[in-house]
Design a protein around this motif. Structure first.
Motif, short mmCIF file in Angstrom:
data_model
loop_
_atom_site.label_atom_id
_atom_site.label_comp_id
_atom_site.label_asym_id
_atom_site.label_seq_id
_atom_site.Cartn_x
_atom_site.Cartn_y
_atom_site.Cartn_z
N ASN A 10 25.17 39.84 18.00
CA ASN A 10 24.87 40.79 19.06
C ASN A 10 25.32 40.29 20.43
N CYS A 11 26.31 39.41 20.42
CA CYS A 11 26.80 38.84 21.68
C CYS A 11 28.31 39.08 21.86
N VAL A 12 28.68 39.55 23.02
CA VAL A 12 30.11 39.70 23.35
C VAL A 12 30.49 38.54 24.25
N GLN A 13 31.63 37.92 23.93
CA GLN A 13 32.10 36.82 24.76
C GLN A 13 33.46 37.21 25.33
N ILE A 14 33.57 37.18 26.64
CA ILE A 14 34.83 37.57 27.29
C ILE A 14 35.38 36.36 28.04
N SER A 15 36.65 36.05 27.77
CA SER A 15 37.29 34.93 28.45
C SER A 15 38.10 35.48 29.62
N TYR A 38 21.77 40.55 29.03
CA TYR A 38 21.62 39.15 29.44
C TYR A 38 23.04 38.59 29.62
N ILE A 39 23.28 37.96 30.75
CA ILE A 39 24.62 37.44 31.06
C ILE A 39 24.53 35.93 31.25
N LEU A 40 25.46 35.22 30.64
CA LEU A 40 25.56 33.77 30.85
C LEU A 40 27.00 33.44 31.18
N VAL A 51 32.26 34.70 29.82
CA VAL A 51 31.09 35.53 30.12
C VAL A 51 30.46 35.95 28.80
N HIS A 52 29.23 35.53 28.58
CA HIS A 52 28.49 35.92 27.37
C HIS A 52 27.60 37.09 27.75
N ILE A 53 27.75 38.20 27.03
CA ILE A 53 26.92 39.38 27.32
C ILE A 53 26.12 39.72 26.07
N LYS A 54 24.81 39.78 26.25
CA LYS A 54 23.93 40.08 25.12
C LYS A 54 23.01 41.23 25.50
N PHE B 54 15.50 34.04 32.58
CA PHE B 54 15.66 33.02 33.62
C PHE B 54 17.11 32.95 34.06
N VAL B 55 18.03 32.95 33.09
CA VAL B 55 19.47 32.87 33.41
C VAL B 55 19.90 34.08 34.23
N ASN B 56 19.43 35.27 33.84
CA ASN B 56 19.75 36.47 34.60
C ASN B 56 19.22 36.37 36.04
#
Lengths: 157, 65
Positions: A10-15, A38-40, A51-54, B54-56
């Protein structure tokens, strides 16, 4: 699917290549998605920004097509903010001039302040004086009242 | 749970402010290591994704600085 997009569970990773999109643009695009996802932000070995988008929803509620669409939406948002940044830089000077001009129009005394009394400000003040003089010129005699110009003549029918 | 945030992308001020705000909810600790903030955060029953929240939060503060 684009090679810079990876979907894992359930996570999209964009480079993202930081030479194409500066970090400020990535922040702005990410900010748009913060309420639903949720963005990391991370970095890969090629120094690209990952960019990890969940989604905040459960996985069962989201299809793979939706995840791909999500990645596409993020990339579109990147272009949107990259364009905004370029235009903001292009119009920075004119925006500053407009603000300075509006301040000076309301309070010309501000120019007595040494910090602000530079060449640019003097130029703006000169321009304002020119505009004021032009306003006072009345080559077509528009400012003269009708009665004064034509007397009390009325057109006979 | 442990979260690693690259110092390159997340500002120190935003991380510190987020820790201040989250420590009222759960025990939280942060160390700096190899160019990353390593954050230790304890689970909270009412908030299942507290580490992601927390990260958000840090990202939002970093962006609005």
């Amino acid at each position: 699917m684009e090679k810079n997009i990876t979907i894992t569970g359930n996570c999209v990773q964009i480079s993202i290549n930081p030479k194409l999109y500066p970090i400020e643009v990535i922040y702005s695009a990410s900010y748009v998605f913060l309420d639903k996802y949720y963005i990391l932000l991370d970095e890969d070995h090629k120094k690209n920004v990952l960019v990890h988008i969940k989604p905040k929803k459960n996985k069962s509620e989201i299809s793979e097509d939706e995840m791909e669409a999500l990645a596409g939406d993020f990339l579109n948002e990147l272009i949107n903010y990259a364009d905004y940044n370029v235009r903001a830089k292009q119009t920075q000077k004119i925006r500053e001039m407009l603000i300075q001009r509006s301040i000076i129009t309301n309070d010309p005394e501000i120019l007595k302040n040494d910090e602000l009394n530079d060449e640019e400000f003097n130029h703006i003040l000169d321009k304002l004086d020119e505009d004021y003089d032009e306003f006072l010129d009345d080559p077509k005699e528009i400012a003269i009242p009708w009665e004064e110009k034509y007397g009390n003549k009325t057109k006979d029918k | 749970m442990v979260i690693s945030l690259k110092e390159k992308f997340y500002s120190k001020e935003a991380v510190m402010k987020s820790i201040e705000d989250f420590k009222a909810v759960t025990p939280i600790k942060c160390v700096s290591e190899d160019g990353s903030f390593i954050i230790h955060i304890s689970k909270v029953e009412d908030v299942p994704n507290i580490e992601e929240e927390f990260v958000n939060y840090v990202l939002a503060l970093t962006q609005t600085e």
